[in-house]
Design an enzyme around this catalytic site. Structure first.
Site, PDB file in Angstrom:
ATOM      1  N   PHE A  34       0.711  -1.132  -0.096  1.00  0.00           N
ATOM      2  CA  PHE A  34       0.157  -0.095  -0.072  1.00  0.00           C
ATOM      3  C   PHE A  34       0.865   1.227   0.132  1.00  0.00           C
ATOM      4  O   PHE A  34       0.393   2.189  -0.332  1.00  0.00           O
ATOM      5  CB  PHE A  34      -0.969  -0.061   1.161  1.00  0.00           C
ATOM      6  CG  PHE A  34      -0.703  -0.147   2.395  1.00  0.00           C
ATOM      7  CD1 PHE A  34       0.051   0.947   3.131  1.00  0.00           C
ATOM      8  CD2 PHE A  34      -0.553  -1.420   3.332  1.00  0.00           C
ATOM      9  CE1 PHE A  34       0.467   0.622   4.621  1.00  0.00           C
ATOM     10  CE2 PHE A  34       0.032  -1.788   4.244  1.00  0.00           C
ATOM     11  CZ  PHE A  34       0.634  -0.793   4.916  1.00  0.00           C
ATOM     12  N   ARG A  35       2.083   1.147   0.265  1.00  0.00           N
ATOM     13  CA  ARG A  35       2.912   2.364   0.006  1.00  0.00           C
ATOM     14  C   ARG A  35       3.774   2.473  -1.113  1.00  0.00           C
ATOM     15  O   ARG A  35       3.887   3.712  -1.523  1.00  0.00           O
ATOM     16  CB  ARG A  35       4.131   2.277   1.272  1.00  0.00           C
ATOM     17  CG  ARG A  35       3.706   2.650   2.591  1.00  0.00           C
ATOM     18  CD  ARG A  35       4.529   2.715   3.630  1.00  0.00           C
ATOM     19  NE  ARG A  35       3.798   2.775   4.750  1.00  0.00           N
ATOM     20  CZ  ARG A  35       3.222   1.805   5.549  1.00  0.00           C
ATOM     21  NH1 ARG A  35       3.452   0.595   4.957  1.00  0.00           N
ATOM     22  NH2 ARG A  35       2.585   2.086   6.769  1.00  0.00           N
ATOM     23  N   ASP A 103      -2.952  -9.264   6.240  1.00  0.00           N
ATOM     24  CA  ASP A 103      -3.557 -10.028   5.254  1.00  0.00           C
ATOM     25  C   ASP A 103      -3.993 -11.551   5.825  1.00  0.00           C
ATOM     26  O   ASP A 103      -4.735 -12.339   5.006  1.00  0.00           O
ATOM     27  CB  ASP A 103      -3.035 -10.062   3.969  1.00  0.00           C
ATOM     28  CG  ASP A 103      -1.259 -10.483   4.062  1.00  0.00           C
ATOM     29  OD1 ASP A 103      -1.138 -11.186   4.862  1.00  0.00           O
ATOM     30  OD2 ASP A 103      -0.591  -9.945   3.317  1.00  0.00           O
ATOM     31  N   HIS A 120       0.461  -4.218  12.822  1.00  0.00           N
ATOM     32  CA  HIS A 120      -0.820  -3.710  12.438  1.00  0.00           C
ATOM     33  C   HIS A 120      -1.956  -4.054  12.106  1.00  0.00           C
ATOM     34  O   HIS A 120      -2.804  -3.527  11.473  1.00  0.00           O
ATOM     35  CB  HIS A 120      -0.246  -2.909  10.723  1.00  0.00           C
ATOM     36  CG  HIS A 120       1.164  -2.444  10.777  1.00  0.00           C
ATOM     37  ND1 HIS A 120       2.072  -1.961   9.909  1.00  0.00           N
ATOM     38  CD2 HIS A 120       1.681  -1.460  11.880  1.00  0.00           C
ATOM     39  CE1 HIS A 120       3.085  -1.492  10.199  1.00  0.00           C
ATOM     40  NE2 HIS A 120       2.816  -1.146  11.455  1.00  0.00           N
ATOM     41  N   CYS A 131     -14.313  -2.215  24.095  1.00  0.00           N
ATOM     42  CA  CYS A 131     -13.877  -3.547  25.035  1.00  0.00           C
ATOM     43  C   CYS A 131     -13.146  -4.672  24.243  1.00  0.00           C
ATOM     44  O   CYS A 131     -12.967  -5.655  24.731  1.00  0.00           O
ATOM     45  CB  CYS A 131     -15.293  -4.089  25.508  1.00  0.00           C
ATOM     46  SG  CYS A 131     -16.333  -4.917  24.218  1.00  0.00           S
ATOM     47  N   SER A 194      10.569  -6.455   3.834  1.00  0.00           N
ATOM     48  CA  SER A 194      10.127  -5.015   4.514  1.00  0.00           C
ATOM     49  C   SER A 194      11.069  -3.972   4.189  1.00  0.00           C
ATOM     50  O   SER A 194      12.494  -4.463   4.256  1.00  0.00           O
ATOM     51  CB  SER A 194       9.938  -5.261   6.159  1.00  0.00           C
ATOM     52  OG  SER A 194       9.909  -3.819   6.505  1.00  0.00           O
ATOM     53  N   SER A 195      10.819  -3.019   3.795  1.00  0.00           N
ATOM     54  CA  SER A 195      11.711  -1.882   3.272  1.00  0.00           C
ATOM     55  C   SER A 195      12.375  -1.160   4.616  1.00  0.00           C
ATOM     56  O   SER A 195      13.104  -0.368   4.512  1.00  0.00           O
ATOM     57  CB  SER A 195      11.239  -0.813   2.373  1.00  0.00           C
ATOM     58  OG  SER A 195       9.725  -0.136   2.950  1.00  0.00           O
ATOM     59  N   ASN A 219      15.281  -8.704   0.687  1.00  0.00           N
ATOM     60  CA  ASN A 219      14.273  -7.841   0.234  1.00  0.00           C
ATOM     61  C   ASN A 219      14.556  -7.491  -1.535  1.00  0.00           C
ATOM     62  O   ASN A 219      15.863  -7.553  -1.617  1.00  0.00           O
ATOM     63  CB  ASN A 219      14.333  -6.418   1.049  1.00  0.00           C
ATOM     64  CG  ASN A 219      13.068  -5.634   0.839  1.00  0.00           C
ATOM     65  OD1 ASN A 219      11.998  -6.098   0.715  1.00  0.00           O
ATOM     66  ND2 ASN A 219      13.308  -4.324   0.211  1.00  0.00           N
TER      67      ASN A 219
END
Ligand code: ZN
Length: 247
Positions: A34-35, A103, A120, A131, A194-195, A219
């Protein structure tokens, strides 16, 4: 020795591996990062946590996105990278999978729920913001799609929201604490896809390094933390991990 060979040896020699995953693991399953340019947030504006809480129209929009699958966070299948990670966990080699992804693909690839630490959150269900009661999306589907009823908690009346951690929402305390404990206990910290730019999540590799663990990064692109790593492989996750774990 190639990066892949070094990685295979490091895993073999490790007593306790922690795997840390980012979007790159799931892009190979067709889940968009998404980035990235062309990613979800370049096409639709994120709904900030404060706006969700304060504004009914933002809540309605958030629930529309849930049922339209707009973010394409759901419906994908695990790929060979996920399966390799699941194999490391099943073999007792990896003690936990810390993930930035929402996901659910680690769980779907066979990693037990209690071994997946989601920094996340998770896009596959909802929680009450007061609650924390868990709700399945299915419960609210008809009410929302037919009458635009915005879900509220049946126990406390609190707002119910997709269990992802939104922009502006505090990091979840329990997963953060578990991730830290796992990081401090490992002797190999393995970053996949992961960046390493989103903090505080991106702080874990250095924490591992400082506590004496080896650091390996796989990566496609270089990351800011490559210079701290013992092993760096710039390649797709699935093919690398499939070979290293010998699937
Ligand atoms: Zn509640």
């Amino acid at each position: 020795m190639s990066g892949r060979q070094s990685l295979a040896r490091a895993i073999e020699a490790a007593r306790r591996v922690v795997v840390f995953t980012g979007a790159g693991v799931s892009t190979e399953s067709g889940v968009p990062d998404f980035r990235s340019p062309g990613g979800v947030w370049s096409k639709m504006k994120p709904i900030y946590f404060q706006d969700f809480v304060a504004d009914e129209e933002k809540r309605r929009e958030a629930w529309r996105r849930v049922y339209s699958g707009a973010a394409r966070w759901t419906g994908a299948r695990p790929n060979i990278g996920h399966l390799a990670v699941a194999r490391l966990v099943a073999a007792g080699k990896a003690s936990a999978v810390i993930t930035q992804n929402v996901d659910n693909l680690h769980q779907e690839s066979g990693v037990p729920d209690d071994k997946v630490i989601e920094l996340h959150g998770n896009a596959h269900y909802a929680r009450c913001l007061v609650c924390s009661h868990r709700y399945e999306f299915e419960e609210f589907r008809t009410g929302f799609l037919e009458r635009e009823e915005i879900p509220v908690c049946r126990w406390c009346g609190g707002l119910v929201k997709s269990a992802t951690i939104s922009f502006g929402q505090p990091m979840p305390e329990e997963p953060m604490a578990r991730a830290e404990a796992e990081t401090l206990a490992c002797d190999l910290f393995l970053v996949l896809g992961s960046s390493l730019v989103v903090y505080p999540a991106a702080g874990f590799p250095l924490l591992a390094r400082q506590s004496g663990a080896r650091l390996a990064i796989v990566n496609r692109e270089p990351t800011d933390q490559d210079r701290f790593a013992d092993i760096v492989v710039h390649d797709e996750i699935g093919p690398v991990m499939g070979e290293v774990v010998r699937l």
